[in-house]
Scaffold this motif. Structure first.
Motif, PDB file in Angstrom:
ATOM      1  N   GLY A 240     -89.512  45.648  27.780  1.00 56.39           N
ATOM      2  CA  GLY A 240     -90.644  45.434  28.817  1.00 56.39           C
ATOM      3  C   GLY A 240     -91.484  44.437  28.519  1.00 56.39           C
ATOM      4  N   PHE A 241     -92.056  43.867  29.372  1.00 53.22           N
ATOM      5  CA  PHE A 241     -93.223  42.882  29.200  1.00 53.22           C
ATOM      6  C   PHE A 241     -93.996  42.683  30.147  1.00 53.22           C
ATOM      7  N   VAL A 242     -95.252  42.015  30.164  1.00 51.40           N
ATOM      8  CA  VAL A 242     -96.405  41.761  31.020  1.00 51.40           C
ATOM      9  C   VAL A 242     -96.232  40.405  31.898  1.00 51.40           C
ATOM     10  N   VAL A 243     -96.365  40.196  32.890  1.00 52.45           N
ATOM     11  CA  VAL A 243     -96.506  39.054  33.531  1.00 52.45           C
ATOM     12  C   VAL A 243     -97.490  38.825  34.391  1.00 52.45           C
ATOM     13  N   VAL A 254     -93.094  44.578  33.801  1.00 55.31           N
ATOM     14  CA  VAL A 254     -91.815  44.440  34.101  1.00 55.31           C
ATOM     15  C   VAL A 254     -91.193  45.529  33.063  1.00 55.31           C
ATOM     16  N   ALA A 255     -90.544  46.519  33.601  1.00 55.58           N
ATOM     17  CA  ALA A 255     -89.777  47.399  32.894  1.00 55.58           C
ATOM     18  C   ALA A 255     -88.521  46.734  32.384  1.00 55.58           C
ATOM     19  N   PRO A 256     -87.825  47.475  31.157  1.00 57.13           N
ATOM     20  CA  PRO A 256     -86.654  47.126  30.350  1.00 57.13           C
ATOM     21  C   PRO A 256     -85.467  47.142  31.595  1.00 57.13           C
ATOM     22  N   GLY A 257     -84.747  46.111  31.822  1.00 63.68           N
ATOM     23  CA  GLY A 257     -83.628  46.018  32.632  1.00 63.68           C
ATOM     24  C   GLY A 257     -84.112  45.808  34.066  1.00 63.68           C
TER      25      GLY A 257
END
Length: 326
Positions: A240-243, A254-257
């Motif tokens: 996951g990451f932050v946008v 944004v969650a994994p996948g």
């Protein structure tokens, strides 16, 4: 607070076109003529461009424009009826009637003809001939040396042959059933002038073989051009990451996948997209900070290295945060 001032941007960016003719092109393939309902010129396009067609059943499909860019009053697209259709080609062939109004996008071109004067080698597989035929017409108009190698399973499936007949041996038709096998990509590439630009559009295996043959022949990457019909669905990211969406003033996790596009839609943002496979360019977005994980089929190596833009329908992030111009 989300800035919703562009809620109507997607519908406002569409152009209504009237279907004015449906022509038989080849076995299983029709040509569709689209004109402005009120008459007059269409939005300009360049050879290799495509449009997104919004079908009555709600689907959006990308089709290359096959007519010459000097033909300013219509778009011609060719659609092959796919037995495994998910509803796009089936709708075009079975549901559309002359007179229908179809919303389309403005033309976009991620497969442009290089007009610098170098020879042009065009290699088409089946319906992949459509953008290449537009390129061939443009090359003729500006005096470029060009050849079109057109591969089909059999002659009955070859579209546009009557139009091509006036160009003599510049057009070379390869029929698999007559030749006893696929077109000789390595031989065509070996016979090209050292300074030539090579273009290929067709089924995925053909494009893979073309790129491999170009690499084996030592062709400079910036002289190798492909356009794909579809792409394997890649994972958006392994973590996951932050946008941060700069214009909307919000942050999303944004969650994994999950894709950025999916996450933005959940937040109610009217983000433009079409193919959702990284092949059409509708969702290309400017990157303001962070390093994307590019998984599209459009950007070349230099464009990816610059990290100036990304396709948010499929690409993820190599950094914990991304800042986008959305």
């Amino acid at each position: 607070m989300v800035d919703m001032s562009n809620l109507s941007s997607l519908s406002a960016s569409l152009i209504d076109m009237r279907l004015t003719a449906v022509l038989y092109a080849a076995e299983g393939t029709n040509i569709y003529e689209l004109r402005r309902p009120e008459g007059g010129s269409v939005a300009p396009f360049t050879a290799g461009a495509h449009i997104d067609v919004h079908l009555p059943n709600g689907l959006i499909r990308q089709y290359s424009i096959l007519n010459a860019q000097s033909d300013t009053e219509r778009y011609l697209i060719a659609v092959k009826r796919d037995p495994a259709s998910r509803g796009g080609s089936a709708s075009m062939h079975e549901e559309l009637r002359v007179g229908a109004i179809l919303p389309i996008s403005k033309p976009r071109n991620h497969f442009p003809l290089v007009e610098g004067g170098a020879p042009v080698v065009l290699i088409a597989g089946g319906i992949g001939v459509t953008p290449l035929w537009s390129m061939a017409q443009r090359a003729s108009a500006i005096g470029l040396d060009w050849r079109l190698h057109y591969a089909v399973r059999n002659r009955a499936e070859a579209a546009l042959l009557n139009d091509m007949a006036g160009h003599g041996d510049r057009v070379r038709l390869h029929e698999d059933n007559v030749a006893g096998g696929p077109i000789d990509l390595a031989g065509i590439i070996a016979g090209a002038a050292p300074e030539a630009h090579l273009y290929c559009c067709g089924p995925g295996p053909m494009l893979d073989a073309f790129e491999a043959a170009c690499a084996a022949a030592g062709i400079a990457p910036d002289h190798v051009h492909v356009e794909r019909f579809s792409a394997p669905p890649p994972a958006a990211t392994t973590q996951g990451f932050v946008v941060e969406l700069a214009r909307s003033g919000i942050e999303l996790t944004v969650a994994p996948g999950e894709t950025i596009l999916e996450c933005a839609r959940k937040a109610g943002l009217p983000v433009e997209a079409s193919c959702e496979q990284g092949i059409c360019g509708a969702c290309e977005t400017r990157v303001l900070a962070g390093v994307p994980d590019h998984l599209d089929m459009i950007l070349n190596d230099a464009e990816r290295a610059s990290n100036a833009t990304m396709m948010i329908c499929c690409s993820g992030s190599r950094t914990e945060r991304l800042k986008l111009d959305l």
